[in-house]
Design a protein around this motif. Sequence first.
Motif, PDB file in Angstrom:
ATOM      1  N   GLY A 221      34.171  22.295  44.453  1.00  0.00           N
ATOM      2  CA  GLY A 221      35.296  23.066  43.952  1.00  0.00           C
ATOM      3  C   GLY A 221      35.779  24.146  44.881  1.00  0.00           C
ATOM      4  O   GLY A 221      36.400  25.125  44.437  1.00  0.00           O
ATOM      5  N   GLY A 222      35.518  24.018  46.174  1.00  0.00           N
ATOM      6  CA  GLY A 222      35.915  25.041  47.132  1.00  0.00           C
ATOM      7  C   GLY A 222      35.082  26.295  47.067  1.00  0.00           C
ATOM      8  O   GLY A 222      35.489  27.359  47.556  1.00  0.00           O
ATOM      9  N   LEU A 223      33.876  26.204  46.483  1.00  0.00           N
ATOM     10  CA  LEU A 223      33.044  27.382  46.275  1.00  0.00           C
ATOM     11  C   LEU A 223      32.526  27.958  47.595  1.00  0.00           C
ATOM     12  O   LEU A 223      31.957  27.245  48.413  1.00  0.00           O
ATOM     13  CB  LEU A 223      31.837  27.021  45.398  1.00  0.00           C
ATOM     14  N   VAL A 224      32.747  29.246  47.789  1.00  0.00           N
ATOM     15  CA  VAL A 224      32.074  30.032  48.819  1.00  0.00           C
ATOM     16  C   VAL A 224      31.614  31.329  48.159  1.00  0.00           C
ATOM     17  O   VAL A 224      32.411  32.026  47.535  1.00  0.00           O
ATOM     18  CB  VAL A 224      32.983  30.348  50.020  1.00  0.00           C
ATOM     19  N   ALA A 225      30.328  31.624  48.274  1.00  0.00           N
ATOM     20  CA  ALA A 225      29.767  32.856  47.710  1.00  0.00           C
ATOM     21  C   ALA A 225      29.038  33.611  48.811  1.00  0.00           C
ATOM     22  O   ALA A 225      28.396  32.999  49.666  1.00  0.00           O
ATOM     23  CB  ALA A 225      28.817  32.532  46.559  1.00  0.00           C
ATOM     24  N   VAL A 226      29.146  34.940  48.785  1.00  0.00           N
ATOM     25  CA  VAL A 226      28.588  35.775  49.854  1.00  0.00           C
ATOM     26  C   VAL A 226      27.705  36.855  49.236  1.00  0.00           C
ATOM     27  O   VAL A 226      28.084  37.509  48.253  1.00  0.00           O
ATOM     28  CB  VAL A 226      29.707  36.425  50.688  1.00  0.00           C
ATOM     29  N   SER A 227      26.513  37.019  49.827  1.00  0.00           N
ATOM     30  CA  SER A 227      25.595  38.092  49.432  1.00  0.00           C
ATOM     31  C   SER A 227      25.267  38.942  50.660  1.00  0.00           C
ATOM     32  O   SER A 227      25.082  38.404  51.760  1.00  0.00           O
ATOM     33  CB  SER A 227      24.307  37.506  48.853  1.00  0.00           C
ATOM     34  N   TRP A 234      25.974  38.679  44.341  1.00  0.00           N
ATOM     35  CA  TRP A 234      26.925  37.785  45.008  1.00  0.00           C
ATOM     36  C   TRP A 234      28.365  38.164  44.690  1.00  0.00           C
ATOM     37  O   TRP A 234      28.665  38.650  43.602  1.00  0.00           O
ATOM     38  CB  TRP A 234      26.699  36.336  44.560  1.00  0.00           C
ATOM     39  N   THR A 235      29.241  37.940  45.656  1.00  0.00           N
ATOM     40  CA  THR A 235      30.688  38.025  45.451  1.00  0.00           C
ATOM     41  C   THR A 235      31.300  36.687  45.854  1.00  0.00           C
ATOM     42  O   THR A 235      30.719  35.936  46.643  1.00  0.00           O
ATOM     43  CB  THR A 235      31.321  39.150  46.287  1.00  0.00           C
ATOM     44  N   ARG A 236      32.500  36.425  45.298  1.00  0.00           N
ATOM     45  CA  ARG A 236      33.163  35.145  45.574  1.00  0.00           C
ATOM     46  C   ARG A 236      34.571  35.405  46.085  1.00  0.00           C
ATOM     47  O   ARG A 236      35.508  35.566  45.301  1.00  0.00           O
ATOM     48  CB  ARG A 236      33.193  34.276  44.328  1.00  0.00           C
ATOM     49  N   PRO A 237      34.753  35.489  47.399  1.00  0.00           N
ATOM     50  CA  PRO A 237      36.103  35.669  47.950  1.00  0.00           C
ATOM     51  C   PRO A 237      36.963  34.449  47.637  1.00  0.00           C
ATOM     52  O   PRO A 237      36.478  33.319  47.627  1.00  0.00           O
ATOM     53  CB  PRO A 237      35.857  35.806  49.457  1.00  0.00           C
ATOM     54  N   PRO A 238      38.247  34.647  47.374  1.00  0.00           N
ATOM     55  CA  PRO A 238      39.112  33.507  47.011  1.00  0.00           C
ATOM     56  C   PRO A 238      39.390  32.613  48.226  1.00  0.00           C
ATOM     57  O   PRO A 238      39.559  33.105  49.355  1.00  0.00           O
ATOM     58  CB  PRO A 238      40.394  34.178  46.513  1.00  0.00           C
ATOM     59  N   LEU A 239      39.421  31.307  47.975  1.00  0.00           N
ATOM     60  CA  LEU A 239      39.831  30.337  48.986  1.00  0.00           C
ATOM     61  C   LEU A 239      41.080  29.617  48.477  1.00  0.00           C
ATOM     62  O   LEU A 239      41.278  29.451  47.271  1.00  0.00           O
ATOM     63  CB  LEU A 239      38.736  29.310  49.253  1.00  0.00           C
ATOM     64  N   LEU A 240      41.905  29.175  49.404  1.00  0.00           N
ATOM     65  CA  LEU A 240      43.111  28.440  49.044  1.00  0.00           C
ATOM     66  C   LEU A 240      42.842  26.945  49.023  1.00  0.00           C
ATOM     67  O   LEU A 240      43.615  26.141  49.508  1.00  0.00           O
ATOM     68  CB  LEU A 240      44.228  28.771  50.045  1.00  0.00           C
ATOM     69  N   SER A 241      41.711  26.567  48.446  1.00  0.00           N
ATOM     70  CA  SER A 241      41.347  25.152  48.390  1.00  0.00           C
ATOM     71  C   SER A 241      40.379  24.938  47.244  1.00  0.00           C
ATOM     72  O   SER A 241      39.552  25.802  46.949  1.00  0.00           O
ATOM     73  CB  SER A 241      40.698  24.701  49.703  1.00  0.00           C
ATOM     74  N   LYS A 242      40.492  23.785  46.589  1.00  0.00           N
ATOM     75  CA  LYS A 242      39.532  23.370  45.573  1.00  0.00           C
ATOM     76  C   LYS A 242      38.677  22.210  46.061  1.00  0.00           C
ATOM     77  O   LYS A 242      37.879  21.651  45.308  1.00  0.00           O
ATOM     78  CB  LYS A 242      40.261  22.956  44.297  1.00  0.00           C
ATOM     79  N   GLN A 243      38.831  21.840  47.340  1.00  0.00           N
ATOM     80  CA  GLN A 243      38.066  20.737  47.904  1.00  0.00           C
ATOM     81  C   GLN A 243      36.633  21.176  48.189  1.00  0.00           C
ATOM     82  O   GLN A 243      36.376  22.344  48.502  1.00  0.00           O
ATOM     83  CB  GLN A 243      38.703  20.242  49.210  1.00  0.00           C
ATOM     84  N   PRO A 244      35.668  20.265  48.086  1.00  0.00           N
ATOM     85  CA  PRO A 244      34.261  20.632  48.324  1.00  0.00           C
ATOM     86  C   PRO A 244      34.043  21.219  49.707  1.00  0.00           C
ATOM     87  O   PRO A 244      34.674  20.813  50.690  1.00  0.00           O
ATOM     88  CB  PRO A 244      33.535  19.294  48.173  1.00  0.00           C
ATOM     89  N   ARG A 245      33.133  22.166  49.771  1.00  0.00           N
ATOM     90  CA  ARG A 245      32.678  22.766  51.037  1.00  0.00           C
ATOM     91  C   ARG A 245      31.248  22.277  51.270  1.00  0.00           C
ATOM     92  O   ARG A 245      30.386  22.428  50.406  1.00  0.00           O
ATOM     93  CB  ARG A 245      32.687  24.283  50.974  1.00  0.00           C
ATOM     94  N   TYR A 246      30.984  21.714  52.455  1.00  0.00           N
ATOM     95  CA  TYR A 246      29.682  21.107  52.724  1.00  0.00           C
ATOM     96  C   TYR A 246      28.822  21.869  53.719  1.00  0.00           C
ATOM     97  O   TYR A 246      27.599  21.819  53.646  1.00  0.00           O
ATOM     98  CB  TYR A 246      29.881  19.684  53.246  1.00  0.00           C
ATOM     99  N   GLY A 247      29.435  22.542  54.670  1.00  0.00           N
ATOM    100  CA  GLY A 247      28.662  23.197  55.721  1.00  0.00           C
ATOM    101  C   GLY A 247      29.129  24.616  55.958  1.00  0.00           C
ATOM    102  O   GLY A 247      30.318  24.938  55.803  1.00  0.00           O
ATOM    103  N   VAL A 248      28.210  25.508  56.336  1.00  0.00           N
ATOM    104  CA  VAL A 248      28.546  26.897  56.598  1.00  0.00           C
ATOM    105  C   VAL A 248      27.682  27.413  57.739  1.00  0.00           C
ATOM    106  O   VAL A 248      26.535  26.980  57.930  1.00  0.00           O
ATOM    107  CB  VAL A 248      28.364  27.744  55.304  1.00  0.00           C
TER     108      VAL A 248
END
Length: 587
Positions: A221-227, A234-248
Amino acid sequence: MSLVHRAVRGRGQLLVLVGSGGHVLRSEDGGQRWQRAQTPVRQDLTAVAGAGQALIAAGQRGTLLSSLDGGRRWSDVSSSAEADLRGVALRDDGEAIAVGIGGTVLRSRDHGRTWEAGPSLDTLCLEAAAIDAEGRFLALALEGELAVLRGGAWARHKVPGRSPRALCARGGLVAVGDGDGRVHTSRDGGASWESRPTGSGSALHGLWLGAGGLVVAAGDGGLVAVSEDEGRTWTRPPLLSKQPRYGVWSDDQGAIWCVGIGPAFRSTDGGKSFVKVPVQAGDAPLEGPWKKVPVRGKLRGLWVAGPGRVVLVGDGGSVVQTRDGGQTWARSAEEDAGSLIAVWGSGETVLAVGGGLAQIRSEDGGDSWVQVTGRPGGVSVHGQGAGRAFAILDGVVCRLGADGLRWIELEAPREPRLRAVWAGPAQLAVAVGRGGAVVRTVDDGATWEAVESGSTRDLEAVWGRGDELFAVGGLTLSDVLRSRDGGATWDVLAVVSGGLRSIWGDAEGTLWACGRDGALLRSTDGGGTWRGEASGTWGALFDVRGEGAEMWALGENILLRRASDEPREPREPGLPEDAPLLERQTG
């Protein structure tokens, strides 16, 4: 279909992304410009690890790639393992581990150039690998276990949560992300855990531990969470995408990269905000004996009539030919022929077929043409001598009439649908098609028999010399078939990565094949093993043909020429020899 990036790693301004179809993208300027590196596989890559200039990528069906120059050049170093590999880790001393489904564990001691089986983990589905503060290898299982390699044996610990897939370690901290969007951290190697939600119930696929307590998680769901406190809040900055994120991945100066389906996302403020970054590669590298030959038009079919003499056909009934190796071109168009797909010739006789209502024939080497009546939907044509030719029109085998002005439908099996035909010596002809279909005639098309090929893949091309025939075809994997008795019996000689759609052989016994994603392959041992050659394109290659010392390949907006007297560029000192393209010999 969107490009899928599965993993990202960096070092300074260098960034390397790996993902679908065996692609590797690299940037040397922090992501401003990208170049796609040439790789010898078409399997999906799911993980990448690095140490200094060395990089290792792992993927489907046991695929392993090694680079010793920061990702510019890659060698296929796949072992005998066939399981999908999901994780890879590399230490500075050159020791590495790759893990995958079915408890598969592979180990290397030379920066990934050679591999051997490691201590297995039963039948666990191993999703990720990492290295802890003591230099020990870690493996994460989907079943909820963390394994620590101590010497030659694994110590196993339970991990809380459901279906953990993401793993990272830094300093004394080990972090795991699960299928419910929770992150679990341990400071005693997995013996005990502290669990925190990221604020979303979406499954996590990627995890990274940065400097100063930074933890970045990515998932569905485009999830990125930062601690900023080692995963406690945790905080969740907004992304302009709902596509899955696989690598960081992040560096220690606050830059964070997150990849998945479609564009990448980058943060330069430690994860407080992200911007979308289009990841587009430039032209494919073209190193070695293949050279681009300038030619215009949307061309689909290739015939090499002699040294320096080439006939091309394509959209709008276009015919383009050269008699001087591509220095000059003559053009004409037969509008009634529609989109021409395939061309073949013998002496001054040339036949072309395609999607239009009229197929065409020339008796003066392609300078002028007449219509040949027949069904539309032509995809293949081949013959022996000026008056004997076969074609596949709308999935049906046809033979050229005695007057040369009509295609006669033959009583060959019509299901499964046929895709290619080859006319052999005497009265032999063979056609191939969907689902591994092979049919042959030994009486010039009067009668046909269906032959068991041993393959279930869609066969796209057939070629032979005498009684020895070869056929290829497939989507992400292609079978290479061989017959030594005129097509009566067949063996699956090899399985190679990529969707092949053409095969040809030269007078010296070398075989050539080409297909999707710029795949251009060569075999010098009769088709048992294949090596990839740089084609200069990521688009499809339609045809490969040759005459004498010259080979030609035609693709989407590209024409290539290879002369055997053109030497390869010398290899850089210290690089390992190129490994063969991924193949599985079966006979």
